[in-house]
Every structure is written in C-alpha cells, then in structure tokens.
Design a protein around this motif. Structure first.
Motif, PDB file in Angstrom:
ATOM      1  N   LEU A 185       0.862  -1.324   0.233  1.00 57.33           N
ATOM      2  CA  LEU A 185      -0.066  -0.109  -0.022  1.00 57.33           C
ATOM      3  C   LEU A 185       0.236   1.231  -0.012  1.00 57.33           C
ATOM      4  CD1 LEU A 185      -2.874   1.026  -0.070  1.00 57.33           C
ATOM      5  CD2 LEU A 185      -2.391   1.057   2.814  1.00 57.33           C
ATOM      6  N   THR A 186       1.610   1.407   0.922  1.00 58.49           N
ATOM      7  CA  THR A 186       2.429   2.079   0.720  1.00 58.49           C
ATOM      8  C   THR A 186       3.823   2.576  -0.207  1.00 58.49           C
ATOM      9  OG1 THR A 186       3.275   1.759   2.658  1.00 58.49           O
ATOM     10  CG2 THR A 186       1.635   2.734   3.288  1.00 58.49           C
ATOM     11  N   GLY A 187       4.647   1.413  -0.250  1.00 58.12           N
ATOM     12  CA  GLY A 187       5.894   1.455  -0.829  1.00 58.12           C
ATOM     13  C   GLY A 187       7.088   1.286  -0.304  1.00 58.12           C
ATOM     14  N   ALA A 197       0.349  -7.827   2.104  1.00 57.62           N
ATOM     15  CA  ALA A 197       1.353  -7.449   2.960  1.00 57.62           C
ATOM     16  C   ALA A 197       2.059  -6.254   3.330  1.00 57.62           C
ATOM     17  CB  ALA A 197       3.439  -8.320   2.041  1.00 57.62           C
ATOM     18  N   LEU A 198       1.572  -5.949   4.207  1.00 59.71           N
ATOM     19  CA  LEU A 198       1.516  -3.916   4.681  1.00 59.71           C
ATOM     20  C   LEU A 198       2.500  -3.900   6.111  1.00 59.71           C
ATOM     21  CD1 LEU A 198      -2.512  -4.215   5.082  1.00 59.71           C
ATOM     22  CD2 LEU A 198      -1.168  -3.147   2.380  1.00 59.71           C
ATOM     23  N   SER A 199       2.730  -2.404   6.257  1.00 59.18           N
ATOM     24  CA  SER A 199       3.794  -2.204   6.919  1.00 59.18           C
ATOM     25  C   SER A 199       2.415  -1.328   7.924  1.00 59.18           C
ATOM     26  CB  SER A 199       4.573  -0.796   6.373  1.00 59.18           C
ATOM     27  OG  SER A 199       3.494   0.125   6.711  1.00 59.18           O
ATOM     28  N   ALA A 200       3.264  -1.218   8.803  1.00 56.56           N
ATOM     29  CA  ALA A 200       2.266  -1.204  10.167  1.00 56.56           C
ATOM     30  C   ALA A 200       1.378   0.104  10.351  1.00 56.56           C
ATOM     31  CB  ALA A 200       2.909  -0.777  11.651  1.00 56.56           C
ATOM     32  N   LYS A 201       2.416   0.912   9.306  1.00 63.35           N
ATOM     33  CA  LYS A 201       1.104   2.556   8.564  1.00 63.35           C
ATOM     34  C   LYS A 201       0.585   2.332   8.370  1.00 63.35           C
ATOM     35  CE  LYS A 201       1.461   6.677   8.393  1.00 63.35           C
ATOM     36  NZ  LYS A 201       1.696   7.539   8.466  1.00 63.35           N
ATOM     37  N   THR A 222      -3.742   2.203   7.663  1.00 63.89           N
ATOM     38  CA  THR A 222      -4.006   3.157   6.174  1.00 63.89           C
ATOM     39  C   THR A 222      -5.428   2.859   6.155  1.00 63.89           C
ATOM     40  OG1 THR A 222      -2.268   4.516   6.341  1.00 63.89           O
ATOM     41  CG2 THR A 222      -3.844   4.179   3.989  1.00 63.89           C
ATOM     42  N   VAL A 223      -5.651   1.258   6.091  1.00 68.75           N
ATOM     43  CA  VAL A 223      -6.597   0.139   5.429  1.00 68.75           C
ATOM     44  C   VAL A 223      -7.657   0.884   6.421  1.00 68.75           C
ATOM     45  CG1 VAL A 223      -7.433  -2.092   5.332  1.00 68.75           C
ATOM     46  CG2 VAL A 223      -5.622  -1.144   4.429  1.00 68.75           C
ATOM     47  N   ASP A 224      -7.280   0.806   7.924  1.00 69.82           N
ATOM     48  CA  ASP A 224      -8.840   0.633   9.244  1.00 69.82           C
ATOM     49  C   ASP A 224      -9.470   2.444   8.636  1.00 69.82           C
ATOM     50  OD1 ASP A 224      -8.126  -1.399  10.002  1.00 69.82           O
ATOM     51  OD2 ASP A 224      -6.836  -0.538  11.943  1.00 69.82           O
ATOM     52  N   VAL A 225      -8.471   3.658   8.320  1.00 72.56           N
ATOM     53  CA  VAL A 225      -8.655   4.613   7.726  1.00 72.56           C
ATOM     54  C   VAL A 225     -10.459   4.769   6.305  1.00 72.56           C
ATOM     55  CG1 VAL A 225      -8.700   7.542   7.463  1.00 72.56           C
ATOM     56  CG2 VAL A 225      -7.310   5.491   9.331  1.00 72.56           C
ATOM     57  N   ILE A 226      -8.882   4.218   5.525  1.00 75.84           N
ATOM     58  CA  ILE A 226      -9.572   4.505   3.993  1.00 75.84           C
ATOM     59  C   ILE A 226     -10.383   3.246   4.107  1.00 75.84           C
ATOM     60  CG2 ILE A 226      -8.146   5.990   3.347  1.00 75.84           C
ATOM     61  CD1 ILE A 226      -7.029   3.621   1.765  1.00 75.84           C
ATOM     62  N   GLY A 227     -10.652   2.171   3.973  1.00 71.90           N
ATOM     63  CA  GLY A 227     -10.809   1.058   4.459  1.00 71.90           C
ATOM     64  C   GLY A 227     -10.448   0.316   3.205  1.00 71.90           C
ATOM     65  N   VAL A 228     -10.753  -1.086   2.843  1.00 72.91           N
ATOM     66  CA  VAL A 228     -10.518  -2.171   2.199  1.00 72.91           C
ATOM     67  C   VAL A 228     -10.276  -1.811   0.860  1.00 72.91           C
ATOM     68  CG1 VAL A 228     -12.270  -3.828   2.580  1.00 72.91           C
ATOM     69  CG2 VAL A 228      -9.414  -4.253   1.937  1.00 72.91           C
ATOM     70  N   ALA A 241     -10.749   0.829  -1.464  1.00 75.66           N
ATOM     71  CA  ALA A 241     -10.211   2.166  -1.257  1.00 75.66           C
ATOM     72  C   ALA A 241      -8.889   1.801  -1.619  1.00 75.66           C
ATOM     73  CB  ALA A 241     -10.485   3.682  -0.570  1.00 75.66           C
ATOM     74  N   ALA A 242      -7.912   1.053  -0.979  1.00 75.96           N
ATOM     75  CA  ALA A 242      -7.187  -0.234  -0.952  1.00 75.96           C
ATOM     76  C   ALA A 242      -6.290  -0.619  -1.411  1.00 75.96           C
ATOM     77  CB  ALA A 242      -6.535  -0.279   0.886  1.00 75.96           C
ATOM     78  N   VAL A 243      -6.930  -1.320  -2.183  1.00 74.89           N
ATOM     79  CA  VAL A 243      -7.162  -2.261  -3.169  1.00 74.89           C
ATOM     80  C   VAL A 243      -7.035  -1.490  -4.263  1.00 74.89           C
ATOM     81  CG1 VAL A 243      -8.327  -4.226  -4.313  1.00 74.89           C
ATOM     82  CG2 VAL A 243      -8.137  -4.140  -1.680  1.00 74.89           C
ATOM     83  N   ALA A 244      -7.977  -0.704  -4.523  1.00 71.54           N
ATOM     84  CA  ALA A 244      -7.678   0.720  -6.045  1.00 71.54           C
ATOM     85  C   ALA A 244      -6.385   0.788  -5.487  1.00 71.54           C
ATOM     86  CB  ALA A 244      -8.922   1.116  -5.562  1.00 71.54           C
ATOM     87  N   ARG A 245      -6.436   1.460  -4.897  1.00 70.50           N
ATOM     88  CA  ARG A 245      -4.981   2.052  -4.373  1.00 70.50           C
ATOM     89  C   ARG A 245      -4.190   1.971  -4.552  1.00 70.50           C
ATOM     90  NH1 ARG A 245      -4.007   6.018   0.450  1.00 70.50           N
ATOM     91  NH2 ARG A 245      -5.941   7.446   0.296  1.00 70.50           N
TER      92      ARG A 245
END
Length: 78
Positions: A7-9, A50-54, A58-64, A66-70
């Motif tokens: 997600l965050t790269g 595979a996500l970092s803690a950040k 972010t997924v908790d805030v924007i939703g899964v 939107a996260a998958v779309a990003r």
C-alpha cells in the motif's frame, strides 16, 4: 517475503552499524511488514496483503476497497 509494503511502498533503508570503536558495518533497516487477510465484499473473496504497520492503519481509515484500488493503481496484482 519481500520487505516492501503493497500500500505505502515502504522498502528497506540502508545504513551502517557503528561500533564503540567507530567501526562501520553495512546493515539494513526493514519495515515492519505483516501479512493480513481482508474480506473484499465487491469480489466476494478474501485478499491477503503484505502491509507495513502504517499501511494497516491506513486500511483502517480508508477501508479495504479504497486500499485495494490504490494498490491496483500502483500496478500491483491483488
């Protein structure tokens, strides 16, 4: 598992371990990568990310959705 967040790269950072005698040795700072399973309602299936803690926060805030779309916009396969 490669040490990068989908997600965050975030990727590993590189630097040196410096001993008491000031001797330098190469080292690597890995991000806190964790594999999480999320339910994706639009596709009716679970996705494993595979996500970092950040990235997890972010997924908790924007939703899964939107996260998958990003992640897909970055060109990664989910």
């Amino acid at each position: 598992m490669s040490a990068h967040c989908q997600l965050t790269g975030r990727k590993p950072g590189f630097g040196n371990t410096i001993s008491h005698s000031n001797r330098r040795t190469a080292r690597r700072f890995d991000p806190n990568i964790q594999r999480r399973r999320y339910w994706l309602p639009s596709e009716g299936r679970y996705v494993r990310l595979a996500l970092s803690a950040k990235g997890i926060k972010t997924v908790d805030v924007i939703g899964v959705e939107a996260a998958v779309a990003r992640i897909r916009a970055r060109g990664e396969k989910v």
